[in-house]
Design an enzyme around this catalytic site. Structure first.
Site, PDB file in Angstrom:
ATOM      1  N   LEU A   1       4.793  47.317  -3.229  1.00 15.91           N
ATOM      2  CA  LEU A   1       5.804  47.611  -4.244  1.00 15.91           C
ATOM      3  C   LEU A   1       7.200  47.327  -3.692  1.00 15.91           C
ATOM      4  O   LEU A   1       7.465  47.514  -2.508  1.00 15.91           O
ATOM      5  CB  LEU A   1       5.725  49.081  -4.664  1.00 15.91           C
ATOM      6  CG  LEU A   1       4.378  49.573  -5.194  1.00 15.91           C
ATOM      7  CD1 LEU A   1       4.471  51.050  -5.533  1.00 15.91           C
ATOM      8  CD2 LEU A   1       3.949  48.771  -6.407  1.00 15.91           C
TER       9      LEU A   1
ATOM     10  N   HIS B   1      -4.551  58.295  -0.421  1.00 13.91           N
ATOM     11  CA  HIS B   1      -4.815  57.492   0.778  1.00 13.91           C
ATOM     12  C   HIS B   1      -5.969  58.111   1.563  1.00 13.91           C
ATOM     13  O   HIS B   1      -6.013  59.336   1.734  1.00 13.91           O
ATOM     14  CB  HIS B   1      -3.556  57.419   1.653  1.00 13.91           C
ATOM     15  CG  HIS B   1      -3.759  56.559   2.869  1.00 13.91           C
ATOM     16  ND1 HIS B   1      -3.741  55.187   2.808  1.00 13.91           N
ATOM     17  CD2 HIS B   1      -4.015  56.890   4.163  1.00 13.91           C
ATOM     18  CE1 HIS B   1      -3.961  54.703   4.026  1.00 13.91           C
ATOM     19  NE2 HIS B   1      -4.127  55.715   4.855  1.00 13.91           N
TER      20      HIS B   1
END
Length: 203
Positions: A96, A112
Site C-alpha cells: 500500500l 498477520h
C-alpha cells in the site's frame, strides 16, 4: 446507531473473508456490515465467496494502471461512494502507498500470522518454524504504511509442537485468525477500541 461499513481487501482463497462473512450472517459483528470486497485478482477464489455471500466486489488488475497510486485513487473513490469507514486487510498481497494509508489511518487493520514484531512480512509461519520458536501466533494490528509495523490491537498465541512443519502449523494459525479477526472487528464496531499513539486500549 448507524452500522460500521466495512470493505475487506483480499487476494487469494478468502478464508478470513469467509470468517467475516459468516460472522456478519450470524449477526456476530454487532453493528458492522460488509459492504465490499476489494480484490486485485478477479479470478481469485475469494471473489466467488463474495458472490455467494451477496457482497459487492471491486475487482481490478494492477497492470492495467500506470502506478499503485492510480488504482488506489480509484479504490478510494469507490470506498467514499459507499461510505466505507473501516478497511480490513485479509490476505491482500499488494504493498500500500500513503495515498490509501494516510486517509484511512486508524481505520485500516490487518491480520498477520505471527506474534509481531516477530516475523513480519511474507511467510511469517515459515519464518517462525525456521527460527525454532516454541510459540508463535496471530496479530491484528492497525496499518501504518510500514512492514507490519502498526499499533497492535490483539494477539493470540499458538504453540509450535515438536515436529511441526509449515503444513501442520498453517491450519492451526488459520483457525486462530478466523476467530480473532471477526472478534476484533466486532469490538471496533462496538466502539470498544481506542488508539492512542502506539497503544491500543480495549473497552
Amino acid at each position: 446507531m448507524a452500522e460500521l461499513r466495512i470493505a475487506v481487501f483480499a487476494s487469494g482463497q478468502g478464508t478470513n473473508f469467509q470468517a467475516l462473512a459468516d460472522a456478519a450472517n450470524q449477526e456476530r459483528l454487532d453493528g458492522a456490515s460488509l459492504e465490499l470486497l476489494v480484490c486485485d485478482k478477479p479470478e481469485a477464489p475469494v471473489v466467488e465467496r463474495a458472490r455467494r455471500a451477496g457482497i459487492d466486489t471491486f475487482l481490478f488488475r494492477p497492470k492495467e494502471y500506470p502506478s499503485r497510486e492510480a488504482y488506489e485513487q480509484e479504490i478510494i473513490a469507490e470506498l467514499t461512494r459507499r461510505g466505507v469507514e473501516l478497511i480490513v486487510l485479509a490476505g491482500y498481497m499488494r504493498i500500500l502507498t500513503s495515498v490509501l494509508v494516510k486517509p484511512f489511518y486508524g481505520r485500516m487493520i490487518n491480520v498477520h500470522p505471527s506474534l509481531l514484531p516477530a516475523f513480519p512480512g511474507v511467510n511469517g509461519i515459515r519464518q517462525a518454524i525456521e527460527y525454532g520458536v516454541k510459540v508463535t501466533g496471530v496479530t491484528v494490528h492497525y496499518v501504518d504504511g510500514g512492514l507490519d509495523s502498526g499499533p497492535i490491537i490483539a494477539q493470540r498465541p499458538v504453540e509450535v509442537l515438536d515436529g511441526d512443519t509449515e503444513a501442520t502449523l498453517v491450519p492451526r494459525i488459520h483457525a486462530v485468525e478466523q476467530e480473532l479477526l471477526p472478534w476484533v472487528v466486532q469490538r471496533i464496531a462496538a466502539g470498544a477500541v481506542e488508539l492512542d499513539g502506539r497503544h491500543v486500549r480495549m473497552g
